[in-house]
Each structure stands twice: as structure tokens, then as C-alpha cells.
Design an enzyme around this catalytic site. Structure first.
Site, PDB file in Angstrom:
ATOM      1  N   ASN A  42       0.830  -1.197   0.000  1.00  0.00           N
ATOM      2  CA  ASN A  42       0.000   0.000   0.000  1.00  0.00           C
ATOM      3  C   ASN A  42       0.870   1.255   0.000  1.00  0.00           C
ATOM      4  OD1 ASN A  42       0.598  -0.816   2.743  1.00  0.00           O
ATOM      5  ND2 ASN A  42      -0.939   0.625   3.484  1.00  0.00           N
ATOM      6  N   ILE A  43       0.339   2.272  -0.670  1.00  0.00           N
ATOM      7  CA  ILE A  43       1.026   3.554  -0.795  1.00  0.00           C
ATOM      8  C   ILE A  43       0.024   4.638  -0.431  1.00  0.00           C
ATOM      9  CG2 ILE A  43       2.216   5.135  -2.360  1.00  0.00           C
ATOM     10  CD1 ILE A  43       2.818   2.598  -4.100  1.00  0.00           C
ATOM     11  N   GLU A  44       0.247   5.272   0.707  1.00  0.00           N
ATOM     12  CA  GLU A  44      -0.669   6.320   1.153  1.00  0.00           C
ATOM     13  C   GLU A  44      -0.264   7.668   0.566  1.00  0.00           C
ATOM     14  OE1 GLU A  44      -2.003   4.239   5.324  1.00  0.00           O
ATOM     15  OE2 GLU A  44      -0.733   6.008   5.443  1.00  0.00           O
ATOM     16  N   CYS A  53      -4.025   0.673  -2.634  1.00  0.00           N
ATOM     17  CA  CYS A  53      -3.962  -0.563  -1.860  1.00  0.00           C
ATOM     18  C   CYS A  53      -2.906  -1.492  -2.443  1.00  0.00           C
ATOM     19  CB  CYS A  53      -5.316  -1.265  -1.872  1.00  0.00           C
ATOM     20  SG  CYS A  53      -6.644  -0.324  -1.111  1.00  0.00           S
ATOM     21  N   GLU A  55      -3.046  -4.654  -3.198  1.00  0.00           N
ATOM     22  CA  GLU A  55      -3.534  -5.510  -4.264  1.00  0.00           C
ATOM     23  C   GLU A  55      -3.608  -4.758  -5.590  1.00  0.00           C
ATOM     24  OE1 GLU A  55      -4.736  -4.920  -1.200  1.00  0.00           O
ATOM     25  OE2 GLU A  55      -6.300  -6.379  -0.733  1.00  0.00           O
ATOM     26  N   CYS A  87     -10.208  -5.061   0.150  1.00  0.00           N
ATOM     27  CA  CYS A  87     -11.354  -4.149   0.194  1.00  0.00           C
ATOM     28  C   CYS A  87     -12.199  -4.348  -1.070  1.00  0.00           C
ATOM     29  CB  CYS A  87     -10.880  -2.702   0.317  1.00  0.00           C
ATOM     30  SG  CYS A  87     -10.119  -2.030  -1.183  1.00  0.00           S
ATOM     31  N   CYS A  90     -10.415  -3.456  -4.349  1.00  0.00           N
ATOM     32  CA  CYS A  90      -9.392  -4.436  -4.725  1.00  0.00           C
ATOM     33  C   CYS A  90     -10.017  -5.733  -5.209  1.00  0.00           C
ATOM     34  CB  CYS A  90      -8.448  -4.685  -3.562  1.00  0.00           C
ATOM     35  SG  CYS A  90      -7.352  -3.267  -3.294  1.00  0.00           S
TER      36      CYS A  90
END
Length: 134
Positions: A42-44, A53, A55, A87, A90
């Protein structure tokens, strides 16, 4: 590839997470029929809605490398106390890749002490995908 190897790849991917806001590092690993593995984390983003996300990152990497089918299994791992599931977004993104190859991959939802194995079709019944547009 064994389940343990796939889970290890997802856990390794989570180590590269950029999650300074939530602290919730997620890793995903996709395995294909030819044995290839693609991982993502994940990359915020400071603009929270723009986060990616794990995935989705893994599917994007696979697609960018020309992988369009043969998705066999996915492992998703995170820091929670229970097995983590993809989620809704994803699930849809994984479904697109799976439908391109006509597969219904196993999804390994990994927690610290347990793994729940589900089919993608169990997580996303009556999915909308490429075949829906025909």
C-alpha cells in the site's frame, strides 16, 4: 509455489509499505499459472483518497509487465489481529485480472496466527467484469 512462500512474499512486500498516516502496512502477492509472482504494497498519500492498496499496486505492476491471465492465487497480509481481506475496490480490480484469464483464484487472507482461504467469487459474487460488457 506453496502457500507459505506466497505469504512470505506478501509479508516481504509489506515491509516496503508507505503508510505514514495509518501505520497499517499491507502486502499482496499474486501468483500466476506460469509460477511468476508479482507483489505490491500500500502507498498512502496526504490526500487520503489517493492512497493505493497493495492488491491494486500488484495488479498494476502485473498489467504493466503484460501479464493478462493465469491468476492462480493471491495472498494479502497486514498488521491486524485477524486475517485481512481485500477491500471492495481491490476485489473488483483482482476480478478484472482474473476474468481476463478465466480464473477464480484462491485468496489467502493472512493474519498473524491464521489464514483464511476463499475464492475470489466468494468475496465478490455476481461480479461485474469484461464479460459483462459483451
Amino acid at each position: 509455489m506453496t502457500d507459505e512462500q506466497l505469504i512470505a512474499a506478501a509479508r516481504d512486500a509489506a515491509r516496503h509499505s508507505y503508510s505514514p498516516y495509518s501505520g497499517f502496512a499491507v502486502g499482496a502477492a499474486l501468483v500466476f499459472a506460469d509460477g511468476s509472482v508479482v507483489t505490491g504494497t500500500n502507498i498512502e498519500n496526504a490526500s487520503y483518497g489517493l492512497a493505493l492498496c497493495a492488491e491494486t499496486v500488484a495488479v498494476s505492476k502485473a498489467m504493466a509487465d503484460g501479464v493478462r491471465g493465469g491468476l492462480v492465487a493471491v495472498a494479502v497480509t497486514g498488521p491486524g489481529t485477524e486475517p485481512i481481506t481485500p477491500c471492495g475496490r481491490c476485489r473488483q480490480v483482482l476480478n478484472e485480472l482474473a476474468q481476463l484469464g478465466g480464473t477464480d483464484p484462491d485468496i489467502l487472507c493472512v493474519g498473524p496466527d491464521a489464514v483464511t482461504r476463499l475464492r475470489l467469487s466468494d468475496l465478490l459474487p455476481y461480479a461485474f467484469g469484461p464479460a459483462s460488457l459483451a
